[in-house]
Design an enzyme around this catalytic site. Structure first.
Site, short mmCIF file in Angstrom:
data_model
loop_
_atom_site.label_atom_id
_atom_site.label_comp_id
_atom_site.label_asym_id
_atom_site.label_seq_id
_atom_site.Cartn_x
_atom_site.Cartn_y
_atom_site.Cartn_z
N ASP A 103 0.51 -0.92 0.11
CA ASP A 103 -0.62 0.13 -0.05
C ASP A 103 1.05 1.52 -0.44
OD1 ASP A 103 0.59 -0.78 2.06
OD2 ASP A 103 -0.82 0.40 3.57
N ASP A 106 7.33 3.86 2.43
CA ASP A 106 8.35 5.17 3.15
C ASP A 106 10.07 4.99 3.37
OD1 ASP A 106 7.85 6.61 5.26
OD2 ASP A 106 6.40 6.00 6.34
N PHE A 155 0.89 12.55 6.74
CA PHE A 155 0.04 11.09 7.29
C PHE A 155 -1.30 10.14 6.65
CE2 PHE A 155 -1.70 7.58 10.20
CZ PHE A 155 -0.19 7.25 10.87
N ARG A 168 -8.72 2.01 7.80
CA ARG A 168 -8.93 1.54 6.19
C ARG A 168 -9.83 0.98 5.74
NH1 ARG A 168 -3.78 -1.08 7.65
NH2 ARG A 168 -3.27 -2.38 9.72
#
Ligand code: PRP
Length: 182
Positions: A103, A106, A155, A168
């Site tokens: 997903d 980072d 974020f 989610r």
């Protein structure tokens, strides 16, 4: 950091329509690149399963799927650097054309760990597709072969991504800002 609820800060970064269009584009690239082959998609739990569910329905060749459970953040919005397997693969990847489905990319620590762990099992090829890429946060020099969206260092939650296991289920990708900030 104290994050507010999405109701308090409902800023949408990527709408469900943007996502659907881009996922279709990624699936078209994958369909073309793997023509005549059967890629084995390995979804990284938990964040990637919503993206993977949409992605495979747009891929126009045979695929097989498996899932690997990984955790690296706990409830903190910043990566601790600690990566742990919570669910192993169900079938062998030896000789398979493995496509890791993430997903978000980072710091890169998780992907580095995954590449090391999976390479040991001698897949025929090992590539990566990620919906989101926070390239500015990279600590370990890794990169995905297919990237949905490059995003800034904010974020994000929704479309499979969580904060403390929540959000989610949201169909869009939202920016979750600390309470009191704009
Ligand atoms: C997220 C994401 C990646 C990882 C990326 O997982 O799904 O696996 O962090 O971060 P990195 O590049 O800094 O290593 P997370 O640990 O939040 O778990 P989840 O998928 O269960 O939400």
């Amino acid at each position: 950091m104290d994050h507010g609820s999405v109701d308090q800060a409902p800023e949408i970064l990527l709408s469900r329509f943007d996502i659907e269009q881009r996922v279709g584009g990624l699936a078209a690239e994958i369909t073309r690149d793997y023509h005549g082959r059967t890629p084995h998609l390995v979804g990284i739990l938990k964040g990637a399963w919503v993206f993977m569910a949409d992605l495979i329905r747009h891929i126009d060749i045979d695929v097989t799927v498996d899932f690997l459970g990984i955790t690296s953040y706990g409830s903190s919005p910043h990566s601790s650097g600690e990566v742990k397997i919570t669910k192993d693969l169900d079938s062998s990847i030896e000789g398979r054309e493995v496509l890791i489905v993430e997903d978000i990319l980072d710091t890169g620590r998780t992907l580095k760990f995954l590449e090391e762990v999976l390479s040991v099992h001698q897949p025929r090829s090992l590539r990566v597709v990620t919906l989101l890429d926070k390239r500015s946060r990279r600590i370990v020099p890794v990169q995905a072969d297919y990237v949905g969206f490059e995003i800034a260092d904010v974020f994000v939650v929704g479309y499979g991504l969580d904060f403390d296991q929540k959000y989610r289920q949201l169909p869009d990708v939202h920016v979750l800002r600390p309470v009191g900030s704009r």
